[in-house]
Scaffold this active site. Structure first.
Site, PDB file in Angstrom:
ATOM      1  CG  HIS A 196      50.580  53.589  42.557  1.00 56.07           C
ATOM      2  ND1 HIS A 196      50.005  54.647  41.889  1.00 56.07           N
ATOM      3  CD2 HIS A 196      49.716  52.564  42.426  1.00 56.07           C
ATOM      4  CE1 HIS A 196      48.839  54.274  41.379  1.00 56.07           C
ATOM      5  NE2 HIS A 196      48.637  53.010  41.694  1.00 56.07           N
ATOM      6  CG  ASP A 213      45.355  54.221  41.124  1.00 56.48           C
ATOM      7  OD1 ASP A 213      45.760  53.344  40.340  1.00 56.48           O
ATOM      8  OD2 ASP A 213      45.541  54.176  42.354  1.00 56.48           O
ATOM      9  CD  GLU A 235      43.655  47.492  41.502  1.00 51.07           C
ATOM     10  OE1 GLU A 235      44.169  48.612  41.264  1.00 51.07           O
ATOM     11  OE2 GLU A 235      44.030  46.756  42.422  1.00 51.07           O
ATOM     12  CG  HIS A 270      46.790  50.176  38.753  1.00 47.75           C
ATOM     13  ND1 HIS A 270      47.443  50.630  39.877  1.00 47.75           N
ATOM     14  CD2 HIS A 270      47.756  49.603  37.990  1.00 47.75           C
ATOM     15  CE1 HIS A 270      48.732  50.336  39.805  1.00 47.75           C
ATOM     16  NE2 HIS A 270      48.946  49.712  38.646  1.00 47.75           N
TER      17      HIS A 270
END
Ligand SMILES: C[C@@H](N)C(=O)N[C@H](C)C(=O)O
Ligand SMILES: [Zn+2]
Length: 237
Positions: free
Chosen positions: A134, A141, A203, A206
């Protein structure tokens, strides 16, 4: 070191730009600011120009299939200091949940707990060769909101430290609810993939484009076509 962190970065110097918030649904107040993370005047709702364009495309693909639905942005740009803050916050929460005290932990116990934290959080590395995803402005996200403005239940919360965070967790489950979660995760994946994003293997929320994780996944899928990352850590002024 995670395998994707070995990918070389050829920084393209594209600017970090503000996400036009009216176009998307957003989590507000921002979840990490609410916890006390200090962005030093920078906005977490920022992305590299090309990544923002791809996110807008992903939302167009979503509209083509489900008019009125929106991509909901939970988090985007995250300075390394905030990555550090969230790793510390998550470790403290684990300690609290387990009735443990930091000062009573052996270094082995602390290491084990940190490994759990690093299952879903990237290491807050200050090394320009291994930036947290990030911190490059190339990761986001996200989840889905329907035409009535309801955030859809995806069968797990964003940032949940549990097996439910795995994108395929519901893949072989059979109840109506479980199949719905699976379909919704697949829809989010498909519109983001169509726009050029890769998803984090562990995830469901993400996604990234042009960072090391993206280049690593891309190179694995297309063995003859090795890619370098084009976005490294955003340099603060
Ligand atoms: C935990 C989640 N919000 C996230 O962004 N995880 C990735 C791996 C990260 O920390 O970059
Ligand atoms: Zn993320």
């Amino acid at each position: 070191m995670k395998p994707y962190q070995k990918i070389p970065i050829q920084e393209c110097d594209e600017p970090l730009v503000a996400i036009p918030l009216g176009k998307f649904a957003i989590e507000s107040p921002h979840p990490y600011e609410k916890l006390g993370a200090n962005y030093r005047g920078q906005s977490p709702y920022s992305l590299r120009q090309g990544v923002l364009e791809a996110l807008i495309n992903a939302q167009t693909y979503l509209h083509q299939r489900y008019p009125g639905w929106k991509i909901k942005i939970f988090d985007a740009y995250r300075p390394v200091e905030v990555q550090q803050f969230m790793v510390g916050y998550t470790l403290a929460r684990l300690l609290r949940e387990r009735g443990l005290k930091q000062e009573n932990l052996s270094s082995e116990q602390r290491q084990k707990l940190l490994e759990e934290v690093y299952q879903i959080w990237a290491v807050p590395s200050d090394n320009p060769a291994t930036p947290p995803p990030h911190s490059t402005g190339a990761a986001v996200d996200v989840t889905l909101v329907d035409a009535t403005g309801n955030t859809l239940d995806m069968g797990g919360e964003i940032d949940e430290l549990s097996p439910r965070s795995h994108p395929d967790y519901y893949a072989n489950m059979t109840s109506e609810k479980e199949r719905l979660y699976c379909t919704r995760r697949q829809l989010l994946y498909e519109v983001m993939r169509e726009a050029g994003f890769c998803r984090h293997p562990g995830e469901w929320w993400h996604f990234s484009l042009g960072d090391q994780m993206w280049a690593w996944q891309h190179s694995r899928e297309n063995l003859d076509n090795f890619l370098a990352a084009r976005y490294g850590r955003v340099l603060n002024l």
